[in-house]
Design a protein around this motif. Structure first.
Motif, PDB file in Angstrom:
ATOM      1  N   SER A 274       2.409 -10.696  -0.841  1.00 46.38           N
ATOM      2  CA  SER A 274       3.699 -10.644  -0.163  1.00 46.38           C
ATOM      3  C   SER A 274       4.745 -10.309  -1.074  1.00 46.38           C
ATOM      4  N   ILE A 275       4.495 -10.276  -2.445  1.00 46.60           N
ATOM      5  CA  ILE A 275       5.778  -9.892  -3.467  1.00 46.60           C
ATOM      6  C   ILE A 275       5.891  -8.339  -3.347  1.00 46.60           C
ATOM      7  N   ILE A 276       4.642  -7.643  -3.360  1.00 48.25           N
ATOM      8  CA  ILE A 276       4.743  -6.181  -3.312  1.00 48.25           C
ATOM      9  C   ILE A 276       5.258  -5.854  -2.100  1.00 48.25           C
ATOM     10  N   GLN A 277       4.853  -6.153  -1.083  1.00 53.57           N
ATOM     11  CA  GLN A 277       5.298  -5.675   0.552  1.00 53.57           C
ATOM     12  C   GLN A 277       6.697  -6.070   0.553  1.00 53.57           C
ATOM     13  N   SER A 278       7.091  -7.227  -0.057  1.00 52.63           N
ATOM     14  CA  SER A 278       8.380  -7.506   0.196  1.00 52.63           C
ATOM     15  C   SER A 278       9.460  -6.809  -0.595  1.00 52.63           C
ATOM     16  N   LEU A 279       8.779  -6.367  -1.804  1.00 50.33           N
ATOM     17  CA  LEU A 279       9.843  -5.524  -2.634  1.00 50.33           C
ATOM     18  C   LEU A 279       9.840  -4.099  -2.094  1.00 50.33           C
ATOM     19  N   GLU A 293      12.273   6.809   5.019  1.00 50.23           N
ATOM     20  CA  GLU A 293      11.255   7.365   6.032  1.00 50.23           C
ATOM     21  C   GLU A 293      10.020   7.486   5.208  1.00 50.23           C
ATOM     22  N   ILE A 294       9.728   7.676   4.168  1.00 45.68           N
ATOM     23  CA  ILE A 294       8.328   7.973   3.398  1.00 45.68           C
ATOM     24  C   ILE A 294       7.680   6.493   3.683  1.00 45.68           C
ATOM     25  N   ILE A 295       8.500   5.779   3.244  1.00 47.90           N
ATOM     26  CA  ILE A 295       7.857   4.283   3.348  1.00 47.90           C
ATOM     27  C   ILE A 295       7.391   3.698   4.535  1.00 47.90           C
ATOM     28  N   GLN A 296       8.228   3.997   5.586  1.00 45.30           N
ATOM     29  CA  GLN A 296       7.966   3.509   6.796  1.00 45.30           C
ATOM     30  C   GLN A 296       6.604   4.168   7.592  1.00 45.30           C
ATOM     31  N   ARG A 297       6.830   5.744   7.058  1.00 44.97           N
ATOM     32  CA  ARG A 297       5.284   6.253   7.614  1.00 44.97           C
ATOM     33  C   ARG A 297       4.173   5.871   7.042  1.00 44.97           C
ATOM     34  N   VAL A 298       4.154   5.770   5.527  1.00 40.75           N
ATOM     35  CA  VAL A 298       2.967   5.289   5.058  1.00 40.75           C
ATOM     36  C   VAL A 298       2.586   3.943   5.388  1.00 40.75           C
ATOM     37  N   THR A 299       3.428   2.670   5.732  1.00 43.65           N
ATOM     38  CA  THR A 299       3.186   1.568   6.140  1.00 43.65           C
ATOM     39  C   THR A 299       2.632   1.673   7.214  1.00 43.65           C
ATOM     40  N   GLU A 300       3.359   2.395   8.388  1.00 45.34           N
ATOM     41  CA  GLU A 300       2.279   2.787   9.645  1.00 45.34           C
ATOM     42  C   GLU A 300       1.050   3.286   9.510  1.00 45.34           C
ATOM     43  N   VAL A 301       0.720   4.109   8.613  1.00 44.60           N
ATOM     44  CA  VAL A 301      -0.774   4.530   8.460  1.00 44.60           C
ATOM     45  C   VAL A 301      -1.514   3.563   7.806  1.00 44.60           C
ATOM     46  N   TYR A 302      -0.901   2.565   6.843  1.00 40.98           N
ATOM     47  CA  TYR A 302      -1.707   1.597   6.367  1.00 40.98           C
ATOM     48  C   TYR A 302      -2.096   0.430   7.652  1.00 40.98           C
ATOM     49  N   MET A 303      -0.967   0.241   8.360  1.00 42.19           N
ATOM     50  CA  MET A 303      -1.295  -0.745   9.422  1.00 42.19           C
ATOM     51  C   MET A 303      -2.156  -0.389  10.560  1.00 42.19           C
ATOM     52  N   GLY A 337       2.660  -5.572   7.311  1.00 45.91           N
ATOM     53  CA  GLY A 337       3.486  -6.096   8.259  1.00 45.91           C
ATOM     54  C   GLY A 337       4.767  -6.881   7.389  1.00 45.91           C
ATOM     55  N   ILE A 338       4.647  -7.258   6.274  1.00 43.96           N
ATOM     56  CA  ILE A 338       5.645  -7.924   5.778  1.00 43.96           C
ATOM     57  C   ILE A 338       6.625  -6.823   5.039  1.00 43.96           C
ATOM     58  N   THR A 339       6.012  -5.646   4.981  1.00 43.02           N
ATOM     59  CA  THR A 339       7.256  -4.621   4.555  1.00 43.02           C
ATOM     60  C   THR A 339       8.109  -4.161   5.493  1.00 43.02           C
ATOM     61  N   LYS A 340       7.916  -4.246   6.825  1.00 38.55           N
ATOM     62  CA  LYS A 340       8.999  -4.070   7.969  1.00 38.55           C
ATOM     63  C   LYS A 340       9.705  -5.118   8.214  1.00 38.55           C
ATOM     64  N   ALA A 383       7.355 -18.350   2.472  1.00 38.83           N
ATOM     65  CA  ALA A 383       6.672 -18.602   3.837  1.00 38.83           C
ATOM     66  C   ALA A 383       5.701 -17.614   4.251  1.00 38.83           C
ATOM     67  N   ASN A 384       5.893 -16.204   3.628  1.00 36.57           N
ATOM     68  CA  ASN A 384       4.716 -15.602   4.107  1.00 36.57           C
ATOM     69  C   ASN A 384       3.293 -15.809   3.132  1.00 36.57           C
ATOM     70  N   ILE A 385       3.841 -16.054   1.911  1.00 34.46           N
ATOM     71  CA  ILE A 385       2.624 -16.513   1.102  1.00 34.46           C
ATOM     72  C   ILE A 385       1.821 -17.446   1.636  1.00 34.46           C
ATOM     73  N   VAL A 386       2.308 -18.657   2.171  1.00 37.99           N
ATOM     74  CA  VAL A 386       1.724 -19.915   2.688  1.00 37.99           C
ATOM     75  C   VAL A 386       1.027 -19.333   3.896  1.00 37.99           C
ATOM     76  N   LEU A 387       1.657 -18.377   4.749  1.00 39.47           N
ATOM     77  CA  LEU A 387       0.943 -17.997   6.145  1.00 39.47           C
ATOM     78  C   LEU A 387      -0.071 -17.175   5.704  1.00 39.47           C
ATOM     79  N   ASN A 388      -0.147 -16.317   4.606  1.00 42.23           N
ATOM     80  CA  ASN A 388      -1.339 -15.595   4.508  1.00 42.23           C
ATOM     81  C   ASN A 388      -2.529 -15.940   3.733  1.00 42.23           C
TER      82      ASN A 388
END
Length: 465
Positions: A274-279, A293-303, A337-340, A383-388
């Motif tokens: 949660s912390i890493i993705q939020s950062l 742009e790079i972060i969003q494309r990498v995130t989509e590949v990871y997802m 997903g937390i990244t987005k 909140a994301n920590i608790v949900l995950n």
């Protein structure tokens, strides 16, 4: 200031919400179990849990003791007769020494024992002693359980499984007028404690003979200085608060130790991801341009990439322990997903006036990111920590059931995996599966209820009016 207010509001949201309060109470219960395990079960759990000799005094696959109250039947617990429980008599006759050990057992239970075991410890210097074990029943029958020469100083007699001992018991009962209708194997734990009738050798038809039994051991030694002691164990069918498994391990020990392991695993993975993705999400929105742009494309590949097959493949190729598994999960969850979500929230934050003020007086981008943006994201991170957490608790259990978890650590998932592989469902050993499964669901439900309450805080549309 905003950070403190945000966290304070989170706490108020949890306490004021029925779901949050229930979840918090459940979580405190699990935490209490964890603290109890760390304080009251202070042995090397990894080493002892996988050491079969440590659990030999426990019955095999015994139900919890409270099960007797549910079915309304007085099931037998395990009865241990240590050397101190025997009355010991020693006397010499014509150059021989006789050691007689006697002890009484009150057996007033509604079911038969599960196993019988005896151990004779002989200290001799000449010829091997001759030993005889007899059971005096309440109906007056005197059954010879064992008669033979001891093979050494330590003699372990597995009465319920040793073929020669079982045949000796059959012959002894036959000499006393008890005739078996079957020429097949007999069950000493049944016929020795059964009413003498035509069904005393038949499993399921024999009736329990209640009353006071007497164990008598006679050891004849060839030297007056020789001596002997013994133990006798009547294994029961109930044990402890959570029963036992096929290796006689106390499942209560494994289950209470599974609580801190489950919480540590779930919280470690959830907090880190949660912390890493939020950062990364905040970094993407704040720096924008090519970085975004790079972060969003990498995130989509990871997802898109399948998460579980990668873990399965790595676990098969390499032997992983619990904490290496956590590191693998974090490495495979750097983007998600937390990244987005964090990116979209950051866009709202940077449009506020205090960010523009920080830029105007010359604050660096890194300073603004860590001191102005990330604190505002903290309630969403919590909140994301608790949900995950529930997802990671279930993930560890799923990997253990697949045989890909830590092979040495007694986790809830590992207990369920061993129950499944040893046919607990087929044989009706319900406690072996249901108790750890219930605790997994209970822990996940606690975080889910708290997460539902927090979701109302982070999502204004869900707030109660």
């Amino acid at each position: 200031m905003s950070t403190a207010i945000g966290l304070k509001d989170l706490g108020k949201t949890i306490i004021s919400s029925k779901s949050g309060l229930i979840g918090l109470l459940i979580l405190l219960t699990v935490l209490g179990i964890s603290i109890f395990a760390l304080i009251c079960v202070p042995f090397d759990i990894v080493r002892k849990w996988n050491d079969p000799t440590f659990w030999q005094d426990n019955p095999k696959v015994a139900a919890p003791q409270w099960f007797s109250q549910i079915i309304g039947k007085n099931l037998p617990p395990t009865i241990h007769l240590s050397p101190q429980d025997f009355n010991k008599y020693e006397y010499g006759v014509t150059g021989l020494k006789y050691v007689v050990l006697e002890s009484r057992i009150k057996y007033n239970y509604d079911d038969f024992p599960s196993e019988l075991f005896a151990a004779i410890y002989a200290n001799f210097s000449g010829n091997n002693p001759l030993a005889t074990i007899k059971l005096m029943r309440p109906d007056g029958l005197e059954v010879t359980i064992f008669h033979g020469v001891l093979k050494g100083h330590v003699n372990l007699l597995f009465i319920s499984s040793d073929f020669s001992i079982k045949e000796g018991i059959r012959n002894s009962l036959a000499n006393l007028g008890a005739v078996s209708n079957s020429t097949g194997t007999i069950y000493p734990e049944i016929c020795l404690f059964a009413v003498k009738d035509e069904n005393m050798f038949t499993y399921g038809s024999a009736k329990v003979l209640k009353g006071t039994y007497k164990i008598r051991m006679e050891i004849i030694c060839s030297n007056v200085n020789d001596t002997a002691d013994a133990k006798f164990t009547i294994y029961g069918k109930v044990y402890g608060l959570a029963g036992t498994d096929n290796l006689r391990r106390d499942l209560f020990t494994g289950i209470v130790w599974g609580a801190p392991v489950a919480l540590a695993f779930g919280l470690s993975a959830a907090i880190a991801t949660s912390i890493i993705q939020s950062l990364i999400g905040a970094l993407s929105a704040w720096y924008g341009g090519l970085v975004d742009e790079i972060i969003q494309r990498v995130t989509e590949v990871y997802m898109i990439l399948p998460f579980l097959p990668f873990l399965i493949m790595i676990s098969i190729i390499y032997r992983v322990n619990l904490w290496l598994l956590v590191l693998l999960i974090i490495a495979l969850s750097i983007f998600g997903g937390i990244t987005k979500t964090a990116r979209s929230v950051t866009f709202q934050i940077i449009s506020e006036q205090y960010i523009e003020s920080a830029i105007s007086y010359g604050a660096s981008k890194m300073r603004i990111l860590f001191l102005y943006i990330m604190p505002r994201l903290l309630p969403y991170i919590v909140a994301n920590i608790v949900l995950n957490v529930p997802a990671f608790v279930f993930l560890e259990a799923a990997l253990s059931i697949l045989g890909l978890g830590d092979p040495t650590m007694p986790t809830w998932g590992k207990v369920i995996s061993e129950a499944y592989s040893n046919g607990a469902l087929i044989h009706g050993y319900w406690w072996w599966i249901l108790i750890p499964a219930f605790l997994i669901i209970l822990t996940a439900s606690a975080f889910a209820l708290i997460g539902y309450a927090l979701d109302k805080f982070v999502n204004p549309r869900l707030r109660e009016r």
